[in-house]
Every structure is written in C-alpha cells, then in structure tokens.
Scaffold this active site. Structure first.
Site, PDB file in Angstrom:
ATOM      1  N   GLU A  66       0.861  -1.192   0.000  1.00 53.69           N
ATOM      2  CA  GLU A  66       0.000   0.000   0.000  1.00 53.69           C
ATOM      3  C   GLU A  66       0.886   1.225   0.000  1.00 53.69           C
ATOM      4  O   GLU A  66       1.872   1.278   0.740  1.00 53.69           O
ATOM      5  CB  GLU A  66      -0.851   0.090   1.285  1.00 53.69           C
ATOM      6  N   GLU A  95     -13.844   5.241   1.070  1.00 52.13           N
ATOM      7  CA  GLU A  95     -14.684   4.240   1.737  1.00 52.13           C
ATOM      8  C   GLU A  95     -15.330   4.848   2.980  1.00 52.13           C
ATOM      9  O   GLU A  95     -14.659   5.084   3.976  1.00 52.13           O
ATOM     10  CB  GLU A  95     -13.820   3.028   2.138  1.00 52.13           C
ATOM     11  N   LYS A 122     -15.003   3.262   6.765  1.00 49.70           N
ATOM     12  CA  LYS A 122     -13.714   2.894   7.322  1.00 49.70           C
ATOM     13  C   LYS A 122     -13.539   3.662   8.619  1.00 49.70           C
ATOM     14  O   LYS A 122     -13.612   4.893   8.627  1.00 49.70           O
ATOM     15  CB  LYS A 122     -12.606   3.262   6.329  1.00 49.70           C
ATOM     16  N   GLU A 176      -8.794   8.346   6.752  1.00 47.30           N
ATOM     17  CA  GLU A 176      -9.004   6.922   6.444  1.00 47.30           C
ATOM     18  C   GLU A 176     -10.103   6.738   5.392  1.00 47.30           C
ATOM     19  O   GLU A 176     -10.064   5.791   4.618  1.00 47.30           O
ATOM     20  CB  GLU A 176      -9.385   6.152   7.709  1.00 47.30           C
TER      21      GLU A 176
END
Ligand SMILES: *[C@@H]1O[C@H](CO)[C@@H](O)[C@H](O)[C@H]1NC(C)=O
Ligand SMILES: *[C@@H]1O[C@H](CO)[C@@H](O)[C@H](O)[C@H]1NC(C)=O
Ligand SMILES: *[C@@H]1O[C@H](CO)[C@@H](O)[C@H](O)[C@H]1NC(C)=O
Ligand SMILES: *[C@@H]1O[C@H](CO)[C@@H](O)[C@H](O)[C@H]1NC(C)=O
Ligand SMILES: *[C@@H]1O[C@H](CO)[C@@H](O)[C@H](O)[C@H]1NC(C)=O
Ligand SMILES: *[C@@H]1O[C@H](CO)[C@@H](O)[C@H](O)[C@H]1NC(C)=O
Length: 466
Positions: free
Chosen positions: A266, A322, A325, A331
C-alpha cells in the site's frame, strides 16, 4: 577465462532481463470495500481497467470479485483473514481447505499471483497471532504445493511500525521484541520461497506527524533542491519514500537477508480528511500518487539509493473513498475514485500519461495546521437515519471519559431542549474533546462529522473546541 567470464556475463544479463520482465514495473490498486455506497463488482472491475491498473489487491478472497476478474490480464492478490491465522498455524488440514475453497476454484483463469497471510498483523493483532504468523505462512505455502500451484507467492503486509528505527536509513532496524522471534524466521521463509517483503509505506503519515521538520515537497517528490545524505553510507536521498524503503532494506540486511525483494503493498495520500488533519487534499493526493506512479513505472527502473535499478512492484491505496472505514477522516479519503465511479482527480496507473498533460489542480488549502475551533456533531444523513443506532452511539459516547454527559442529564445545565440528535451531538463533542488526544475519533460508524461552525446551542462552549 575471458570467454568463460563473458558467457557468465551473458547468462547474468539474460537472468536479469527475464526477472525484470516477469516482475516488470506494474502498478496496481487496492480494492477496499468498507463503504455502503460502492459500485457493483462488475462495474468496479471496469473502473480498475479504466485506471490502467495491472494488478488488484483485495482484503479477502471474495468469490464475486475473483469471478469478475476471470479471464482478464489483471494480476490478483488475495488475503487470508487475520482471525483464522492462529488456527491455520497449527492445522495443515485447515490451510489446505482454505486454499481449496478460496483459491482453487478460480485458479488459473483468474490470475491470482499473491496470497497474503493476514494484514498488518504486528500492528493490528496481539502477540499470540504474531507468533502464529510465520507458521501459518508455511502451512499456506505447503497447501499451495500440495495443489501443485507454483505461481502464487506467499507473503504478509507489514506496516512501517515493524521498524524500531528508520533514521538515518542506514540505521534501519526491526523492533527488538519481534526481530528474533518473528522477523528473522519470516525473512528466512521469504528468502527460501523467493517471495517478497510486502510493506505499507505512507510518507504522508510521517510528514503529517512532523510537518515542521519534514519538507512537504520532499514528501511529494516535488523538491528540486532539498536532498538528504545518509552520513553512514553517503547515499543521497531526494524524497521521503526512498528513505523509508531503504530503512527497511537496511533492517533486513541487519538480520542477514540483504536481497529480499520489496513489494509496496500500500501507498497513497488522502484527498480529504478532518479539519485538524494537515495536508489531506486533492492537490497533494494527485501530486503524490502521480509522482509515485511515474517513479515506479520508470523504464529502466530507478529503484532506491540503496538498491539502484531495482523493480518495486506496488499497489496504490485505494480504489474508492470508503465511507465506513473507522478512524480519522483521512481513512475515508484515500480513494482514486468517488463511490459514484467518478475520478477524484485524473490519474493513469500505467504511468504513460506525461505529468504535463494533466489539467491544473485545485490549490491546496490545508497545508498548514488548522487553527480554528472544531466540534463533533451528528452527520446530516444520520439525522434522518436509524434512531436505534444513533441512541446506541450516544450511550457509548457517554460511557467513555469522565462526566462526559453530565450536562445533558435531567437537571443538567444543557438538558434542554431535549432531542436525540441534540443530545448525541453534545455527547459526540464532549467525548471527542476529552479523548481525541488518546486516539478517539469523530466517527461513530459514520454517524458523526467534524464541523467548524459552532452548533450554537450554547453548551458547546463547555469543551472549548480546538
Ligand atoms: C483441523 O481442521 C480441520 C478442518 O477444519 C478440523 O476438522 C480438525 O478437527 C482440526 N484439527 C485440530 C487438531 O484442531
Ligand atoms: C539509531 O537507532 C537506534 C535504535 O535502534 C536509536 O537509539 C538511535 O538514536 C538511532 N540513531 C540515530 C542517529 O538516529
Ligand atoms: C528550494 O527552492 C525554493 C524555491 O525554488 C526556495 O524557496 C527554498 O528556499 C529552497 N530551499 C533550499 C533548502 O535551498
Ligand atoms: C537468499 O539468501 C541468500 C544468502 O544471503 C542470498 O544469496 C540470496 O540471494 C537470497 N535470495 C533471495 C531471493 O532473497
Ligand atoms: C437500526 O439498526 C439496528 C442495529 O443496527 C438494526 O437492528 C435495525 O434493524 C435497524 N432499523 C432499521 C429501521 O433499519
Ligand atoms: C478521568 O479522570 C481520571 C482521574 O482524575 C484521570 O486519570 C483520567 O485521565 C480521566 N480520563 C479522561 C479521559 O480524561
């Protein structure tokens, strides 16, 4: 002698070129699914292709996704969930079953190439799971052998917190509590199986924790005049990403494994976040991700100062913003795409679009620390949403900290006017004012958001928003 040396040279060249063809500089994307508003699987696969991603990493082995990826050229990384690692570590039958159920039905039509055992195990689980990690990796590898599957590499993604020291890069070393019992056997396994050390690398977090001492342009690969020379090796760095990778290289070297290849599991940059999160904006996210893609896809490969010319395969985090999350606002804002499928900013993961062809970006507005006040209140959509969930979040917030909700108890100075939304906003703000320094976030499963507007209910002055 000379002829022999020459043919050895030719052989080495052939080996090198076939190795770099096999692992050519490809950039993929992480497909996280912690959103309640994401496109269908089929549409997601189309979008992954439209980003020119050549690989995709998922955080499970979702059969719907593996089916949708069938007969595409996209290489796939799947993951064994953290929760079953302890059981798998002592039970070969269970490992065989996992591979049989989750991988075999899709392989080889779906180009599964990486099988990751858990996610950031050292950072996100407890010691019994840490100790089970390498035994579980061995069992999974055995299971692949039993099924005669040889093209799938077994690894596990680590966060940078496996390192005890990373500065200067030559001082890189693993944490002393895990170096002997976990990292050494892991490196031995990765060496023996010719696999990769998978690592999650976020220069963003390093910079955001210390923006006064780390230069933003250096972090974004944009600096032309700032360099750092490691006093022990004389290696000169032009960006923070290379420094972080080389710290890992030196840590591995210190344990006797200098050659294990690194795979960026990542990396990325948030396009948005909370008011108090510096540098999370579209300008920086586009700049970082485009520059890192350009570096990682350069032909010939550039590598890092400690490993010049090496290939660094990678997955950018992440496909979508998202909304479910947990944690701080960043995040939920690492996506290349909005949940609608629209690009947050144009990006081409093949690296073939020259940077000069992208249209100008909106100017960054939060590259300096936010100075105003902030409160944590019920999100708009939650005001109309499920009242049971909101009431549960309210009572959770009130149960944390000291006297968090005293002022909204009957007779308290803020008990009126009484409504669920108003009490929840009070509780969220009060909770957050007390607990944010200890890592508490303004999230509550998506029910809460930050605001810089005084909700004007008088009571909010009680916890002087920062
Ligand atoms: C190993 O896993 C299999 C399959 O789930 C199970 O039937 C068996 O009881 C397990 N063995 C042990 C010793 O736990
Ligand atoms: C090198 O790492 C050690 C810990 O492993 C640390 O105590 C020391 O301060 C580091 N050296 C420098 C120059 O940062
Ligand atoms: C680097 O260049 C920028 C502008 O080109 C300048 O503002 C900055 O002071 C320079 N930094 C150093 C360390 O020379
Ligand atoms: C494994 O370790 C040996 C000894 O250090 C080294 O020669 C070899 O290149 C390593 N292989 C990989 C794939 O890391
Ligand atoms: C509200 O949330 C609760 C707890 O998650 C759930 O059990 C309930 O079915 C939800 N109600 C509605 C109307 O969605
Ligand atoms: C609650 O009060 C105790 C004792 O005064 C203190 O130690 C603790 O840190 C407080 N907790 C918070 C979240 O402020």
């Amino acid at each position: 002698m000379e002829v022999g040396a020459f043919s050895l040279f030719v052989v080495l060249c052939l080996l090198t070129s076939s190795a770099s063809a096999e692992f050519s500089a490809k950039v993929g994307v992480n497909f996280g699914q912690l959103g309640n508003n994401l496109p269908t699987t089929e549409r997601s696969v189309e979008l992954i292709k439209s980003l020119q991603a050549e690989r995709v990493k998922i955080y499970d082995a979702d059969p719907k996704i593996l089916t949708a990826l069938r007969n595409t050229d996209i290489q796939v990384s799947i993951m064994v969930p953290n929760e079953i690692i302890i059981d798998i570590s002592t039970n070969q039958t269970l490992a065989d079953q996992w591979v049989h159920t989750n991988l075999v039905p899709f392989y080889p039509d779906t180009k599964i190439r990486y099988l990751l055992v858990g996610n950031e195990i050292i950072s996100s689980t407890t010691k019994p799971t840490w100790l089970a990690l390498v035994p579980a990796m061995r069992k999974i590898k055995n299971a692949l052998r039993t099924h005669r599957i040889h093209k799938v590499k077994v690894g596990t993604p680590s966060a940078m917190d496996v390192l005890q020291s990373s500065f200067p890069p030559s001082n890189g070393s693993f944490r002393s509590d895990i170096a002997g019992p976990i990292m050494k056997p892991m490196l031995q396994f990765l060496n023996r199986t010719k696999s990769f050390f998978f690592v999650d690398v976020y220069p963003y977090f390093a910079w955001a924790n210390d923006p006064n001492n780390i230069n933003l342009d250096y972090t974004l690969f944009q600096s032309r005049n700032i360099t750092y020379t490691d006093p022990n090796t004389g290696l000169t760095y032009t960006n923070l990403f290379d420094q972080m990778i080389d710290a890992l290289v030196f840590a591995m070297k210190r344990l006797g494994y200098p050659d294990i290849r690194i795979f960026i599991a990542e990396t990325g940059w948030p396009n948005g976040g909370d008011f108090d999160q510096i540098g999370a904006n579209i300008y920086n996210a586009a700049t970082y991700n485009r520059n890192v893609v350009k570096k990682l896809t350069a032909k010939p490969p550039v590598g890092t100062p400690a490993r010049p010319g090496s290939v660094l395969p990678a997955f950018i985090f992440a496909l979508y913003n998202e909304n479910r999350k947990p944690g701080q606002g960043t995040e939920r804002h690492f996506g290349l795409l909005y949940p609608s499928g629209k690009n947050i900013y144009p990006i081409d993961l093949s690296g073939e679009t020259p940077l000069s062809e992208y249209a100008p970006l909106p100017a960054p507005e939060n590259n300096n620390p936010y100075k105003g006040k902030i409160w944590c209140v019920v999100a708009k959509e939650a005001m109309r949403g499920n009242k049971t969930e909101l009431a549960a979040a309210l009572s959770y917030a009130c149960s944390q900290g000291n006297k968090t909700c005293a002022a909204i108890q009957p007779g308290g100075i803020c008990s009126r006017p009484d409504s669920l939304v108003r009490r929840a906003s009070f509780a969220f703000s009060s909770y957050w004012a007390q607990l944010k320094k200890a890592g508490g976030s303004c999230y509550f499963n998506g029910l809460a958001v930050q605001t810089n507007k005084d909700p004007s209910m008088g009571c909010y002055g009680l916890f002087k928003g920062e």
